[in-house]
Design a protein around this motif. Structure first.
Motif, PDB file in Angstrom:
ATOM      1  N   SER A  91      -0.027   9.074 -10.632  1.00 34.02           N
ATOM      2  CA  SER A  91      -0.096   7.743 -10.014  1.00 34.02           C
ATOM      3  C   SER A  91       1.284   7.357  -9.506  1.00 34.02           C
ATOM      4  O   SER A  91       2.305   7.777 -10.059  1.00 34.02           O
ATOM      5  CB  SER A  91      -0.590   6.702 -11.026  1.00 34.02           C
ATOM      6  OG  SER A  91       0.388   6.475 -12.026  1.00 34.02           O
ATOM      7  N   PHE A  92       1.308   6.588  -8.433  1.00 31.86           N
ATOM      8  CA  PHE A  92       2.579   6.070  -7.916  1.00 31.86           C
ATOM      9  C   PHE A  92       2.305   4.758  -7.183  1.00 31.86           C
ATOM     10  O   PHE A  92       1.273   4.580  -6.549  1.00 31.86           O
ATOM     11  CB  PHE A  92       3.279   7.073  -6.998  1.00 31.86           C
ATOM     12  CG  PHE A  92       2.525   7.413  -5.739  1.00 31.86           C
ATOM     13  CD1 PHE A  92       2.854   6.837  -4.516  1.00 31.86           C
ATOM     14  CD2 PHE A  92       1.474   8.314  -5.774  1.00 31.86           C
ATOM     15  CE1 PHE A  92       2.163   7.150  -3.361  1.00 31.86           C
ATOM     16  CE2 PHE A  92       0.771   8.641  -4.615  1.00 31.86           C
ATOM     17  CZ  PHE A  92       1.116   8.066  -3.408  1.00 31.86           C
ATOM     18  N   THR A  93       3.234   3.838  -7.310  1.00 35.54           N
ATOM     19  CA  THR A  93       3.118   2.524  -6.682  1.00 35.54           C
ATOM     20  C   THR A  93       4.448   2.162  -6.060  1.00 35.54           C
ATOM     21  O   THR A  93       5.493   2.261  -6.723  1.00 35.54           O
ATOM     22  CB  THR A  93       2.734   1.441  -7.708  1.00 35.54           C
ATOM     23  OG1 THR A  93       1.598   1.863  -8.437  1.00 35.54           O
ATOM     24  CG2 THR A  93       2.437   0.116  -7.017  1.00 35.54           C
ATOM     25  N   ARG A  94       4.407   1.768  -4.813  1.00 33.81           N
ATOM     26  CA  ARG A  94       5.638   1.333  -4.156  1.00 33.81           C
ATOM     27  C   ARG A  94       6.063  -0.034  -4.682  1.00 33.81           C
ATOM     28  O   ARG A  94       5.253  -0.951  -4.777  1.00 33.81           O
ATOM     29  CB  ARG A  94       5.416   1.256  -2.645  1.00 33.81           C
ATOM     30  CG  ARG A  94       6.620   0.739  -1.880  1.00 33.81           C
ATOM     31  CD  ARG A  94       6.272   0.465  -0.430  1.00 33.81           C
ATOM     32  NE  ARG A  94       7.367  -0.181   0.272  1.00 33.81           N
ATOM     33  CZ  ARG A  94       7.240  -0.828   1.422  1.00 33.81           C
ATOM     34  NH1 ARG A  94       6.060  -0.906   1.995  1.00 33.81           N
ATOM     35  NH2 ARG A  94       8.278  -1.387   2.001  1.00 33.81           N
ATOM     36  N   VAL A  95       7.335  -0.142  -5.034  1.00 35.99           N
ATOM     37  CA  VAL A  95       7.927  -1.432  -5.401  1.00 35.99           C
ATOM     38  C   VAL A  95       8.943  -1.743  -4.316  1.00 35.99           C
ATOM     39  O   VAL A  95       9.986  -1.091  -4.214  1.00 35.99           O
ATOM     40  CB  VAL A  95       8.607  -1.371  -6.784  1.00 35.99           C
ATOM     41  CG1 VAL A  95       9.113  -2.761  -7.161  1.00 35.99           C
ATOM     42  CG2 VAL A  95       7.633  -0.863  -7.833  1.00 35.99           C
ATOM     43  N   SER A  96       8.614  -2.717  -3.468  1.00 35.54           N
ATOM     44  CA  SER A  96       9.408  -2.925  -2.258  1.00 35.54           C
ATOM     45  C   SER A  96      10.800  -3.452  -2.524  1.00 35.54           C
ATOM     46  O   SER A  96      11.695  -3.293  -1.696  1.00 35.54           O
ATOM     47  CB  SER A  96       8.681  -3.878  -1.302  1.00 35.54           C
ATOM     48  OG  SER A  96       8.426  -5.109  -1.944  1.00 35.54           O
ATOM     49  N   ALA A  97      11.021  -4.085  -3.668  1.00 38.35           N
ATOM     50  CA  ALA A  97      12.375  -4.586  -3.939  1.00 38.35           C
ATOM     51  C   ALA A  97      12.596  -4.693  -5.439  1.00 38.35           C
ATOM     52  O   ALA A  97      11.858  -5.365  -6.145  1.00 38.35           O
ATOM     53  CB  ALA A  97      12.592  -5.944  -3.278  1.00 38.35           C
ATOM     54  N   LEU A  98      13.627  -4.009  -5.904  1.00 37.95           N
ATOM     55  CA  LEU A  98      14.088  -4.121  -7.279  1.00 37.95           C
ATOM     56  C   LEU A  98      15.542  -4.568  -7.223  1.00 37.95           C
ATOM     57  O   LEU A  98      16.313  -4.079  -6.394  1.00 37.95           O
ATOM     58  CB  LEU A  98      13.988  -2.784  -8.005  1.00 37.95           C
ATOM     59  CG  LEU A  98      12.582  -2.217  -8.248  1.00 37.95           C
ATOM     60  CD1 LEU A  98      12.673  -0.772  -8.706  1.00 37.95           C
ATOM     61  CD2 LEU A  98      11.840  -3.056  -9.267  1.00 37.95           C
ATOM     62  N   THR A  99      15.911  -5.477  -8.090  1.00 37.03           N
ATOM     63  CA  THR A  99      17.289  -5.943  -8.116  1.00 37.03           C
ATOM     64  C   THR A  99      18.062  -5.127  -9.140  1.00 37.03           C
ATOM     65  O   THR A  99      17.793  -5.199 -10.345  1.00 37.03           O
ATOM     66  CB  THR A  99      17.358  -7.440  -8.467  1.00 37.03           C
ATOM     67  OG1 THR A  99      16.624  -8.175  -7.493  1.00 37.03           O
ATOM     68  CG2 THR A  99      18.801  -7.918  -8.475  1.00 37.03           C
ATOM     69  N   LEU A 100      18.998  -4.339  -8.640  1.00 33.95           N
ATOM     70  CA  LEU A 100      19.810  -3.463  -9.474  1.00 33.95           C
ATOM     71  C   LEU A 100      21.179  -4.095  -9.679  1.00 33.95           C
ATOM     72  O   LEU A 100      21.829  -4.527  -8.718  1.00 33.95           O
ATOM     73  CB  LEU A 100      19.963  -2.094  -8.802  1.00 33.95           C
ATOM     74  CG  LEU A 100      21.020  -1.149  -9.387  1.00 33.95           C
ATOM     75  CD1 LEU A 100      20.610  -0.699 -10.775  1.00 33.95           C
ATOM     76  CD2 LEU A 100      21.225   0.051  -8.473  1.00 33.95           C
TER      77      LEU A 100
END
Length: 823
Positions: A91-100
């Motif tokens: 399974s894979f899901t795009r996460v359009s924005a993560l704050t690093l």
């Protein structure tokens, strides 16, 4: 080779090489685009055995559609389809924005939520560290991440001791356990951080592991000996069984669910883009044929000029095959040189070619599969270039080799004798005149296609937007839904807009779930209190917006009736809504919508009759959707203070240059929401350019092809007329000696020279009309049979033909009769 070198110093040789180079370069570039966009497998080991699996919904209203999976359904799928059909499922899901953040400035990066089997499925081994442990359940909340090679280089300076370092992802401290190979960005083609599903439940979406919403993509590696067709057939029954065990929410009682699979290469191609790419391929194919016809004509001119030499060779015993080789030798040398120059030109242009996001950005299933469509100068490119150059050589050199069969020793050994009597009459349909007719027809068809695209693009850019795009700055904030669920989101937006409002130069600011001229607006279904409640599948669709009181002032949208929102429209107060003019006309015709109460399907807090919103205003229509896909639709606005999500687009109106405010806006956001990064910061005018970049690219390419076609057609007409006039030198001298006026001679040559092109123009018009079905779907706001475009471009091509005839005609009118009579 010496003959080819001599010809290169002549206008004819230069024309042949330049024509073939342009055609080869154009054809090679477009062939590379088509190969990258449609044919080439994604860059993964065993890519031909990789498949993407989908839930299918069959409904009477929507037909057959594909959906993704929920996490519980993915777990059921693993048990049913592995290992008999697939050796691995991931399974894979795009996460359009993560704050690093690692104690320095926060950075917004894209990521993927993946199961532990994801990296083994793609045969990806980290260059540093390890993958996720496959003996640990995917629901584990162990706080560890894998980072991409580019992020490791950019953010951590390629530090080999980065393993074990803790970084903050959406506020959660996570340990880095691995670094992926260079150029690997996941199946979405954009990721730089990877995390497990259990971690996603802690930092992105709290219900990731339990919800029945279908937002998770699934890929599989076909088992040895299992074909995609066999797997697809088995998935039908598996999908039905999974739906019985974990039912999908139905829009209608008679919806039927199953499952299917597509090859990874099929899944990555957005069907709506396929027609654009094929249209470009067809256009460059026409250009290639036109160029080959033109070069063949030029080489025939050269062969005709050598008729006496060829007759002497024949008289001395040369075989027709030997003479044909002599004729073809020069042509093959020139065309081969032109092909090599074209391939080199394509290799230089292709890396510098800025591909628009519309052509290469994935729009399949919300971008779940990357496009992997960047063309490159590699072995495949070299094979394409060699193939195109070889095809050009064969096509261009074939016709001239047929001329030695027409050699007549009695006639052609006489100095100055024409090869055939037909050359003295441009009106006779010879091979050369037939080529000119074909050239003219092809040129007109390309001109019409290019003209229609230019007119379409002009109308697209001048289409009404419904708002004032000048002095607007837009960006996105994507805070974690776990840290800021809907209950806490309004307070975050309050602080954000308050800080932004203090920045000097800011006139007004608002938030929304999308920006104008985009494709990300929230959809919902409409219900009107007091009317019969339709079934969910029959409820009309509308666009939903959760906005600030200053929204319409920020965008410059006029208020048509009632009022806009104000500070009193908050949670706990009467719910209110504002609609656009289109919604008022469609849902409340011949009545005043003010005071009507509405509610919506979906997951917001406006989803019941007892939580309905009262309509308090009507505003103008705004083009929220893509301009070439029904840009204006029924819009329903509610105040963000009564319900919103934290991930929002922020829109700011400024006094001056909005881009100049970006540093101050970043500082304001940092004060209001520490650790929240800005992404996609751009002016609204840039956004408009971005939205139309793909169509602009297509238009520019077709217009360039059409311009080249116009030039080639003029060259072909000129070559035939000039050679015909040269053959009629004696006739011209006699006419002058008998008192013919120069303007009469010019008119005669133009009239005779345009006879065959006129036939080509007629054929080109018919061909253009026949191809209307092909180009119709690519047009905006203009008919594929627009008479103005057809008439104008026919006149342009005719004028170019007349100009091409005028030059040799004028030269003939100035001939000295004594010289002509001695010819």
């Amino acid at each position: 080779m010496r003959a080819t070198a001599r010809l290169l110093r002549t206008p004819l040789g230069i024309a042949v090489v330049a024509t073939v180079a342009l055609a080869t370069a154009s054809c090679t570039i477009v062939a590379a685009l088509v190969d990258a966009a449609l044919l080439r497998n994604p860059p993964f080991r065993e890519a031909d055995r990789l498949a993407v699996l989908y839930v299918t919904r069959l409904s009477p209203r929507g037909g057959l559609t594909r959906q993704r999976w929920s996490f519980p359904r993915f777990q059921l799928l693993q048990g049913a389809a592995r290992p008999a059909l697939f050796t691995q499922l991931a399974s894979f899901t795009r996460v359009s924005a993560l704050t690093l953040s690692d104690g320095v400035e926060a950075e917004s990066v894209e990521g993927e939520v993946v199961s532990a089997s994801y990296f083994p499925l793609l045969s990806i081994t980290p260059v540093l560290g390890r993958s996720f442990a496959t003996d640990e359940p995917d629901g584990s909340r162990r706080a560890e991440v894998i980072i991409g090679y580019d992020l490791w280089q950019r953010r951590f300076g390629a530090d080999p001791t980065v393993l074990g370092r803790r970084v903050s992802i959406n506020g959660l401290a996570c340990a880095i356990v691995g670094v992926t190979p260079r150029d690997f960005r996941g199946l979405t083609g954009r990721a730089e951080i990877w995390m497990r599903p259990g971690m996603a439940a802690s930092i992105t979406y709290a219900d990731y592991l339990t919800t029945n919403q279908n937002f998770i993509s699934v890929a599989g590696l076909l088992a040895p000996g299992v074909t995609l067709e066999r797997a697809t057939a088995a998935l039908r029954a598996i999908g039905t069984a999974i739906d019985r065990a974990a039912p999908t929410e139905r829009d209608a009682a008679d919806d039927r669910f199953s499952a299917t699979a597509l090859s990874l290469n099929q899944a990555r191609v957005d069907p709506s883009e396929r027609q654009w790419v094929l249209l470009l391929a067809g256009a460059v194919g026409f250009l290639f044929l036109l160029a080959c016809a033109n070069v063949s004509n030029l080489l025939i001119v050269r062969a005709l000029a050598r008729r006496r030499e060829l007759a002497i060779r024949a008289a001395l015993g040369a075989s027709p095959m030997a003479i044909a080789r002599a004729v073809a030798g020069e042509g093959v040398g020139l065309v081969t040189l032109g092909g090599a120059a074209g391939a080199a030109l394509a290799a230089l242009v292709l890396p510098a070619l800025v591909m628009p996001a519309r052509l290469i950005a994935p729009r399949n299933m919300y971008g779940s599969i990357g496009a992997f469509a960047d063309p490159a100068v590699d072995a495949r490119f070299l094979a394409l270039a060699v193939s195109v150059a070889l095809l050009a050589t064969i096509a261009c050199a074939l016709l001239p080799t047929l001329l030695p069969r027409a050699i007549d020793l009695t006639r052609d050994l006489k100095d100055g004798a024409p090869l055939t009597s037909a050359t003295a009459s441009p009106r006779r349909l010879t091979i050369r005149s037939l080529i000119v007719a074909i050239e003219t027809a092809l040129a007109l068809m390309l001109l019409v296609a290019g003209g229609l695209m230019v007119e379409s693009y002009r109308r697209l850019r001048s289409a009404p937007l419904g708002f004032e795009p000048q002095h607007l700055l837009t960006f996105w904030i994507m805070p974690s839904d776990v840290a800021y669920p809907p209950a806490r989101a309004p307070a975050l937006i309050d602080r954000l807009l308050s800080e932004i409002g203090r920045v000097p130069g800011v006139i007004a600011a608002t938030v929304d779930g999308c920006t104008p001229v985009s494709t990300g607006c929230a959809n919902s279904t409409l219900y009107v209190v007091g009317r019969p409640q339709p079934r969910p599948e029959d409820a009309p669709p509308v666009l939903r917006h959760y906005v600030a009181p200053e929204h319409f002032r920020t965008l410059g949208v006029p208020l048509l009736r009632g009022r806009t929102f104000d500070a009193s429209d908050r949670g706990g107060r009467q719910r209110v809504a504002i609609i656009n003019r289109l919604a008022a006309a469609r849902f409340f015709p011949n009545e005043n919508p003010i005071g009507k109460r509405v509610w919506f399907g979906g997951g917001s807090s406006f989803d019941r009759p007892d939580s309905a919103a009262e309509i308090v205003g009507v505003v103008g229509d705004v083009a929220y959707q893509s301009l070439d896909e029904r840009p204006m639709q029924p819009d329903f606005y509610t105040p963000y203070a009564q319900f919103t999500y934290a991930a929002r687009a922020v829109i700011i109106r400024s006094l001056g240059d909005p881009a100049a405010l970006a540093p101050a806006i970043r500082a304001a956001v940092a004060r209001a929401a520490p650790g929240v990064a800005l992404r996609e910061v751009r002016t609204m005018e840039d956004q408009l350019g971005y939205a139309s970049a793909g169509r602009r690219f297509d238009t520019m390419l077709l217009a360039a092809f059409a311009s080249i076609a116009l030039l080639l057609a003029a060259m072909g007409i000129y070559a035939v007329v000039a050679h015909g006039v040269a053959q009629r030198t004696r006739e011209v001298g006699i006419r002058i000696a008998l008192g013919a006026r120069p303007r009469d001679l010019v008119a005669m040559v133009i009239r005779d020279g345009m006879t065959i092109p006129a036939i080509g123009l007629a054929a080109g018009l018919l061909g253009s009309l026949a191809l209307t079905k092909v180009i119709r779907s690519a047009l905006y706001g203009v008919s594929a049979t627009n008479p103005g475009v057809y008439m104008m471009l026919t006149a342009v091509l005719a004028a170019c033909g007349v100009a091409a005839c005028y030059v040799p005609a004028r030269r003939a009118a100035k001939v000295d009769p004594l010289v002509a009579l001695k010819s």
